[in-house]
Design a protein around this motif. Structure first.
Motif, PDB file in Angstrom:
ATOM      1  N   ASN A   1      32.437   4.717 -12.849  1.00 33.15           N
ATOM      2  CA  ASN A   1      31.108   4.345 -12.405  1.00 33.15           C
ATOM      3  C   ASN A   1      30.335   5.515 -11.815  1.00 33.15           C
ATOM      4  O   ASN A   1      29.120   5.446 -11.684  1.00 33.15           O
ATOM      5  CB  ASN A   1      31.177   3.180 -11.421  1.00 33.15           C
ATOM      6  CG  ASN A   1      31.390   1.874 -12.161  1.00 33.15           C
ATOM      7  OD1 ASN A   1      30.469   1.329 -12.738  1.00 33.15           O
ATOM      8  ND2 ASN A   1      32.618   1.397 -12.208  1.00 33.15           N
TER       9      ASN A   1
ATOM     10  N   GLU B   1      30.630  -1.433  -3.746  1.00 34.99           N
ATOM     11  CA  GLU B   1      29.540  -1.586  -4.718  1.00 34.99           C
ATOM     12  C   GLU B   1      30.079  -2.127  -6.041  1.00 34.99           C
ATOM     13  O   GLU B   1      29.468  -2.973  -6.682  1.00 34.99           O
ATOM     14  CB  GLU B   1      28.888  -0.220  -4.918  1.00 34.99           C
ATOM     15  CG  GLU B   1      27.644  -0.249  -5.776  1.00 34.99           C
ATOM     16  CD  GLU B   1      27.136   1.154  -6.069  1.00 34.99           C
ATOM     17  OE1 GLU B   1      27.619   2.126  -5.455  1.00 34.99           O
ATOM     18  OE2 GLU B   1      26.248   1.263  -6.926  1.00 34.99           O
TER      19      GLU B   1
ATOM     20  N   LEU C   1      19.675   6.961  -8.469  1.00 33.43           N
ATOM     21  CA  LEU C   1      21.116   6.697  -8.453  1.00 33.43           C
ATOM     22  C   LEU C   1      21.867   7.588  -7.481  1.00 33.43           C
ATOM     23  O   LEU C   1      23.093   7.602  -7.456  1.00 33.43           O
ATOM     24  CB  LEU C   1      21.683   6.883  -9.861  1.00 33.43           C
ATOM     25  CG  LEU C   1      21.115   5.921 -10.905  1.00 33.43           C
ATOM     26  CD1 LEU C   1      21.420   6.411 -12.302  1.00 33.43           C
ATOM     27  CD2 LEU C   1      21.666   4.519 -10.701  1.00 33.43           C
TER      28      LEU C   1
ATOM     29  N   ARG D   1      32.777  -3.943  -6.528  1.00 32.20           N
ATOM     30  CA  ARG D   1      33.157  -5.350  -6.391  1.00 32.20           C
ATOM     31  C   ARG D   1      31.929  -6.249  -6.425  1.00 32.20           C
ATOM     32  O   ARG D   1      31.941  -7.343  -6.978  1.00 32.20           O
ATOM     33  CB  ARG D   1      33.885  -5.564  -5.073  1.00 32.20           C
ATOM     34  CG  ARG D   1      35.261  -4.927  -5.052  1.00 32.20           C
ATOM     35  CD  ARG D   1      36.081  -5.493  -3.914  1.00 32.20           C
ATOM     36  NE  ARG D   1      37.261  -4.703  -3.651  1.00 32.20           N
ATOM     37  CZ  ARG D   1      38.363  -4.746  -4.391  1.00 32.20           C
ATOM     38  NH1 ARG D   1      38.413  -5.549  -5.447  1.00 32.20           N
ATOM     39  NH2 ARG D   1      39.399  -3.999  -4.095  1.00 32.20           N
TER      40      ARG D   1
ATOM     41  N   GLY E   1      28.853   6.227 -14.852  1.00 31.61           N
ATOM     42  CA  GLY E   1      28.426   5.026 -15.561  1.00 31.61           C
ATOM     43  C   GLY E   1      26.958   4.951 -15.923  1.00 31.61           C
ATOM     44  O   GLY E   1      26.619   4.764 -17.097  1.00 31.61           O
ATOM     45  N   PRO E   2      26.051   5.095 -14.950  1.00 36.85           N
ATOM     46  CA  PRO E   2      24.650   4.878 -15.294  1.00 36.85           C
ATOM     47  C   PRO E   2      24.000   6.049 -16.015  1.00 36.85           C
ATOM     48  O   PRO E   2      22.883   5.912 -16.493  1.00 36.85           O
ATOM     49  CB  PRO E   2      23.977   4.691 -13.919  1.00 36.85           C
ATOM     50  CG  PRO E   2      25.053   4.726 -12.904  1.00 36.85           C
ATOM     51  CD  PRO E   2      26.252   5.341 -13.524  1.00 36.85           C
TER      52      PRO E   2
ATOM     53  N   LYS F   1      32.183   0.893 -21.843  1.00 38.76           N
ATOM     54  CA  LYS F   1      31.600  -0.433 -21.691  1.00 38.76           C
ATOM     55  C   LYS F   1      32.669  -1.528 -21.666  1.00 38.76           C
ATOM     56  O   LYS F   1      32.535  -2.515 -20.973  1.00 38.76           O
ATOM     57  CB  LYS F   1      30.648  -0.669 -22.876  1.00 38.76           C
ATOM     58  CG  LYS F   1      29.780  -1.879 -22.741  1.00 38.76           C
ATOM     59  CD  LYS F   1      28.585  -1.582 -21.858  1.00 38.76           C
ATOM     60  CE  LYS F   1      27.950  -2.856 -21.336  1.00 38.76           C
ATOM     61  NZ  LYS F   1      26.844  -2.556 -20.412  1.00 38.76           N
TER      62      LYS F   1
ATOM     63  N   SER G   1      28.142  -5.955 -14.051  1.00 33.09           N
ATOM     64  CA  SER G   1      27.453  -4.883 -14.754  1.00 33.09           C
ATOM     65  C   SER G   1      28.202  -3.562 -14.630  1.00 33.09           C
ATOM     66  O   SER G   1      28.041  -2.679 -15.459  1.00 33.09           O
ATOM     67  CB  SER G   1      26.016  -4.740 -14.237  1.00 33.09           C
ATOM     68  OG  SER G   1      26.021  -4.643 -12.834  1.00 33.09           O
ATOM     69  N   ALA G   2      29.044  -3.425 -13.596  1.00 31.28           N
ATOM     70  CA  ALA G   2      29.743  -2.146 -13.408  1.00 31.28           C
ATOM     71  C   ALA G   2      30.790  -1.941 -14.506  1.00 31.28           C
ATOM     72  O   ALA G   2      31.253  -2.889 -15.118  1.00 31.28           O
ATOM     73  CB  ALA G   2      30.409  -2.119 -12.044  1.00 31.28           C
ATOM     74  N   TYR G   3      31.138  -0.685 -14.714  1.00 26.60           N
ATOM     75  CA  TYR G   3      32.162  -0.372 -15.722  1.00 26.60           C
ATOM     76  C   TYR G   3      33.555  -0.586 -15.163  1.00 26.60           C
ATOM     77  O   TYR G   3      33.761  -0.530 -13.969  1.00 26.60           O
ATOM     78  CB  TYR G   3      32.022   1.079 -16.190  1.00 26.60           C
ATOM     79  CG  TYR G   3      30.818   1.312 -17.041  1.00 26.60           C
ATOM     80  CD1 TYR G   3      30.496   0.425 -18.078  1.00 26.60           C
ATOM     81  CD2 TYR G   3      29.985   2.391 -16.833  1.00 26.60           C
ATOM     82  CE1 TYR G   3      29.391   0.641 -18.867  1.00 26.60           C
ATOM     83  CE2 TYR G   3      28.871   2.615 -17.626  1.00 26.60           C
ATOM     84  CZ  TYR G   3      28.581   1.725 -18.654  1.00 26.60           C
ATOM     85  OH  TYR G   3      27.497   1.932 -19.449  1.00 26.60           O
TER      86      TYR G   3
ATOM     87  N   ARG H   1      38.003   2.885 -11.793  1.00 26.20           N
ATOM     88  CA  ARG H   1      36.665   2.295 -11.939  1.00 26.20           C
ATOM     89  C   ARG H   1      35.629   3.106 -11.169  1.00 26.20           C
ATOM     90  O   ARG H   1      34.503   3.284 -11.635  1.00 26.20           O
ATOM     91  CB  ARG H   1      36.666   0.845 -11.447  1.00 26.20           C
ATOM     92  CG  ARG H   1      37.500  -0.064 -12.320  1.00 26.20           C
ATOM     93  CD  ARG H   1      37.266  -1.514 -11.997  1.00 26.20           C
ATOM     94  NE  ARG H   1      35.957  -1.971 -12.466  1.00 26.20           N
ATOM     95  CZ  ARG H   1      35.507  -3.212 -12.293  1.00 26.20           C
ATOM     96  NH1 ARG H   1      36.226  -4.088 -11.643  1.00 26.20           N
ATOM     97  NH2 ARG H   1      34.339  -3.569 -12.755  1.00 26.20           N
TER      98      ARG H   1
ATOM     99  N   THR I   1      29.011  -5.698  -7.893  1.00 26.72           N
ATOM    100  CA  THR I   1      28.290  -5.741  -9.162  1.00 26.72           C
ATOM    101  C   THR I   1      29.258  -5.765 -10.323  1.00 26.72           C
ATOM    102  O   THR I   1      29.015  -5.181 -11.355  1.00 26.72           O
ATOM    103  CB  THR I   1      27.407  -4.498  -9.298  1.00 26.72           C
ATOM    104  OG1 THR I   1      28.248  -3.348  -9.171  1.00 26.72           O
ATOM    105  CG2 THR I   1      26.334  -4.450  -8.234  1.00 26.72           C
ATOM    106  N   THR I   2      30.360  -6.482 -10.144  1.00 21.54           N
ATOM    107  CA  THR I   2      31.444  -6.326 -11.106  1.00 21.54           C
ATOM    108  C   THR I   2      31.043  -6.713 -12.531  1.00 21.54           C
ATOM    109  O   THR I   2      31.621  -6.242 -13.501  1.00 21.54           O
ATOM    110  CB  THR I   2      32.685  -7.104 -10.637  1.00 21.54           C
ATOM    111  OG1 THR I   2      33.790  -6.651 -11.380  1.00 21.54           O
ATOM    112  CG2 THR I   2      32.514  -8.598 -10.803  1.00 21.54           C
TER     113      THR I   2
END
Lengths: 534, 384
Positions: free
Chosen positions: B56, B375, B367, B377, B59-60, B110, B382-384, B52, B379-380
């Motif tokens: 991430n 981080e 970013l 955990r 990710g953005p 996603k 929205s996070a990938y 993850r 924002t789980t």
């Protein structure tokens, strides 16, 4: 359907385009709704609006990726399956696609990352700007794509160049401000807004019925009903504008939609119901509403709407002009090849008839050299310009009927929302839940009318679809069709499951159970007040 | 419209040749590390949380990065329609594979962490590996085939035809180019992960990344030797008309050994391109050993710029030579859009490209910083 490369390529394009457009409307509309909700949050500072933005944002994200992924297919496919088309009109058609990337898609895709990842990295206003950038980006994206599509329906601002054997741009502004494209743009994005409004309305209605997340559901329904009402009215107004423009630029499409075989005295009647019969060239059991078609499509009492038979006669004339143009073109090319001056007669004939060159290519189905065509073949080719009437007749009526239903629904919910009675009638909430798929039915029908109604042309009056395909084997295309079916079906199943899962789970902030990976429940979402228990 | 005559046709053609290069290099420099992370993940990120973190780390930004490719495709369509028509239809099945892989990627990113089951996540991890590996390999193979020449021709009415097959694309030299492309994205992905992560992921990325940088140097040198000594290039033999109509059938072309080297003899400054390819890769290798994170990433970008530019300048003015009918080869002088279209596109690019660069840099700045477990955990959702 014959199993040839043309039919298979058409099938693949139709399938992938219709599939792509399952996701696009929700992206267009939901991005706007997210931006509106977050604007309310930033202006009022009330945490629930932020939670609404985040919750609908999760659903937006699940949908968005598939829109992007399937959009890639569209860009690749012009070159892969329609290479002659790409060569023939790339000079005009490619430009709006490239501008779309520059102006719109870059914006949308760059800021969508910030929308999801930027909540605690940006100020309130900074994040709001990112959300609006996504909404504006996706809507501008639609603008340029529809300019490209509008040009296929009404190819303005371009001319054939015998030296390069392709169409070339002569006036960019004509292409951009093509009235067909502009009407299509507003019609299409409004339809996307309607779809997103029904989606938000329906999901919220389900929460109301289940007694969950009432505060979020009521506010969401109010936003959706107001936005949806404006959008559903706009869809019909601009749909009407499209119809009016079709009278001007795509008479055959209009006649086929109306199943109007003969030119009627003005103002023409609207056939509300009937069974179009392509073979007999008439409509059985037709029920007419006097004047309606004439009034809507010409906005006058005395302008005739031409019927199919008269349009076929016109096509015959154009095919003959196209043959003259074709012959002149051969003369021009022969001269160019040998370096001699171009014969004046050929030049003159081409200038006079060059616009109808595409009509000569309609004969290719029957004869290699259009100049050898017999009268019977010209007759056949002219009748080929009539699309299949029955499917158009029906899909158009489905679309229009649904459009009327959408207005009624939105007026009702808007009224209930303004009276604060959204929870009054449970059966209406159920209607909202079951109406969720209907905008998609209308939208896909609309695209069917637009694209199938243009057949046999890929570019109206300029290039027949059959001439535009790539030089591929049947097995190549069959292979990719199977590939797309497998990938797209799998993704559709996964998408719907994830969507339902996210909806069932509801907004994260009042979830009773902490998430499996979360060490802590979100610490009040960074200062936002927790929502009172419902 | 007379405005477009401000810039003459040959200049516009050269500008658009360079701009396509800019877009493709932009794609490789940005989305290249996303593809590289896809390929590297199974090796450098072993637990679910490490996976993850790796995802991430891109990710953005990967979504915006991918637009360089979409824009590159759109710009080829708009500025070089015959190239778009011939290459996409000629490489039909290869393009489909790229497409299938690229469709898997957004979805995999996603959807992977949306369900907790290990089997679900393992399947998407495999998909993400494929989505990084296959497009990189095929893009490299496609570039290799461009250097070899593709078996296409035109009918007298300018309908593009293709005389080859999918397997015909997989010659030894194109495959070498494919492996080079994979090494390049792995080097770049390694550089990105060392910058964006900490601990074991960064450590392993450094190790794999520096191996990839070595591979880039070796394969690039090998490719150069093949082009120099073994591969036939192409040369225009008829007088060159730079402002003629875009009709590829008006010239004559021969295939001859060493023809891809002539530009370097005529314009020695062009040697900057291959030099940048080497220096960048060597620098990235050193940078990884010296633990200079930003420096490594920049040098890796330099290498990518060098390798891709080398292909461009070696072939100039050819875009895609035809091995089947050399006269039909597509060149900068006879495969572009019209003067007006090139001008309009240039104006739009001049307006929007700086804006794109501005907001992209802003987003990267927002970013900036390492991706941490904490981080993810937090924002789980929205996070990938």
């Amino acid at each position: 359907m014959e199993l040839d490369v043309v039919s298979l390529s058409r099938f693949q394009f139709a399938m992938t385009a219709l599939y792509h457009f399952l996701f696009v409307p929700l992206t267009l509309g939901l991005s706007m709704l997210l931006a509106i909700m977050e604007t309310v949050y930033v202006t009022t500072g009330r945490a629930i609006w932020r939670q609404m933005t985040q919750f609908w944002g999760v659903l937006f994200g699940i949908n968005f990726v598939l829109g992007v992924a399937t959009g890639l297919t569209m860009e690749f496919q012009f070159g892969m399956n329609w290479s002659y088309y790409s060569h023939y009109v790339g000079d005009i058609f490619g430009a709006p696609l490239a501008v779309e990337g520059l102006m719109a898609f870059f914006l949308e895709a760059t800021f969508v990352g910030l929308f999801f990842f930027g909540w605690d990295k940006l100020s309130k206003l900074g994040h709001l700007a990112a959300t609006w950038a996504v909404a504006i980006g996706s809507n501008f994206s639609a603008l340029w794509i529809l300019i490209a599509n509008g040009w296929m329906q009404n190819p303005v601002g371009a001319a054939f160049n015998p030296q390069t054997m392709r169409m070339e741009m002569v006036d960019f502004f004509e292409v951009v401000f093509n009235p067909v494209a502009q009407a299509k743009f507003v019609h299409t994005v409004s339809a996307g807004y309607v779809a997103a409004s029904f989606f938000v309305l329906g999901v919220s209605a389900w929460y109301m019925l289940k007694g969950r997340h009432i505060a979020l559901a009521k506010r969401s329904m109010t936003v959706a009903a107001s936005f949806g009402l404006a959008a559903s009215l706009s869809v019909v107004v601009l749909g009407d504008e499209s119809g009016y423009l079709a009278t001007e630029h795509q008479k055959m499409k209009l006649a086929a939609i109306e199943s109007m075989w003969e030119t009627e005295p003005a103002p023409a009647a609207f056939t509300a119901f009937g069974f179009p019969d392509q073979a007999a060239r008439e409509t059985h059991f037709a029920i007419h509403i006097p004047w309606l078609t004439g009034l809507v499509s010409t906005r006058s009492l005395n302008t005739e709407v031409p019927g199919i038979r008269d349009l076929v006669d016109l096509a015959k004339l154009r095919i003959r002009q196209g043959i003259v143009a074709y012959d002149a073109l051969q003369g021009i090319r022969a001269a160019g090849g040998s370096g001699e001056p171009i014969p004046a007669a050929a030049q003159e004939n081409f200038e006079a008839n060059g616009r109808q060159l595409g009509y000569a290519y309609l004969l290719r189905r029957y004869v290699d050299d259009p100049r050898q065509a017999t009268d019977a073949q010209i007759d056949q080719a002219a009748w080929d310009t009539v699309p299949q009437v029955a499917p158009l007749f029906w899909t158009f009526r489905i679309m229009v009927g649904l459009g009327v239903f959408f207005i009624v629904m939105m007026v009702t919910f808007f009224y209930l929302a303004s009276r604060r009675r959204l929870d009054r009638y449970r059966w209406l909430l159920w209607v909202a839940v079951f109406s969720i798929p209907l905008p998609w039915v209308a939208i896909e029908s609309g695209w069917f009318v637009a694209e199938f109604g243009r057949q046999p042309w890929i570019i109206e009056g300029v290039l027949p679809t059959a001439a535009a395909v790539s030089h591929l084997g049947i097995w190549d295309v069959l292979f990719t069709i199977c590939g797309f079916v497998v990938i797209y079906t799998t993704l559709a199943i996964i998408e719907v499951k994830l969507m339902l899962k996210a909806i069932r789970k509801g907004p994260a902030f009042d979830n009773a159970h902490p998430k499996p990976n979360a060490s802590l429940p979100s610490p009040g979402m960074h200062g936002a007040k927790p929502v009172p228990a419902e | 419209m007379i405005l477009h005559e401000l810039i003459d046709y040959p200049t516009l053609r050269i500008i658009w040749w360079a701009l396509i290069g800019v877009l493709l290099i932009g794609f490789a420099m940005t989305d290249g590390f996303d593809l590289g992370v896809g390929v590297l993940s199974p090796f450098v990120a072993r637990t679910d949380m490490e996976r993850r973190i790796a995802l991430n780390a891109i990710g953005p930004v990967w979504e915006g990065n991918q637009v360089w490719l979409i824009l590159g495709g759109g710009a080829i369509f708009a500025a070089w329609p015959p190239l778009y028509a011939v290459s996409f239809s000629g490489f039909y099945l290869a393009m489909f594979l790229v497409l299938a892989a690229l469709i898997l990627r957004p979805v995999g990113m996603k959807y992977r962490s949306k369900r907790p089951e290990a089997a679900w996540r393992a399947r998407w991890d495999a998909a993400l590996f494929v989505a990084g590996f296959v497009p990189s390999l095929i893009f490299g193979v496609a570039v290799g085939n461009a250097l070899v020449g593709a078996p296409f021709y035109f009918t007298t009415e300018m309908v593009p035809r293709y005389a080859g097959s999918f397997l015909g694309l997989l010659g030894p030299f194109p495959l070498l180019c494919g492996v080079l492309a994979v090494s390049m994205v792995v080097m770049h992905g390694g550089a990105w992960l060392t910058l964006k992560t900490d601990g074991p992921i960064a450590e392993r990325s450094r190790r794999y990344g520096s191996m990839a940088a070595l591979a880039v140097m070796v394969l690039f040198a090998l490719g150069g030797l093949v082009v120099w000594l073994l591969l036939d290039g192409y040369r225009i033999t008829s007088p060159i008309v730079t402002d003629g109509p875009s009709n590829p059938l008006l010239k004559s072309v021969v295939r001859e050994p060493g023809a891809w080297m002539t530009n370097y003899r005529t314009y020695p400054w062009m040697l900057i391109a291959p030099a940048a390819g080497f220096i960048g890769a060597a620098g990235a290798w050193l940078g990884m050993r010296a633990r200079s994170e930003v420096g490594t990433l920049l040098l890796s970008k330099l290498s990518i710029f060098g390798v891709i530019s080398t292909v461009g300048v070696s072939m100039f003015p050819f875009l895609l030579p035809s091995s089947h009918a050399p006269d039909a080869s597509l060149t900068v002088w006879d495969s572009s859009s019209s003067h007006l279209t090139l001008f309009i596109m240039l104006v739009s690019t001049a307006i929007f490209l700086p804006i794109i660069l501005a907001y992209t840099s802003w987003v990267y700045r927002v970013l900036w910083g390492k991706v941490t477990e904490e981080e993810i955990r937090r924002t789980t959702d929205s996070a990938y």
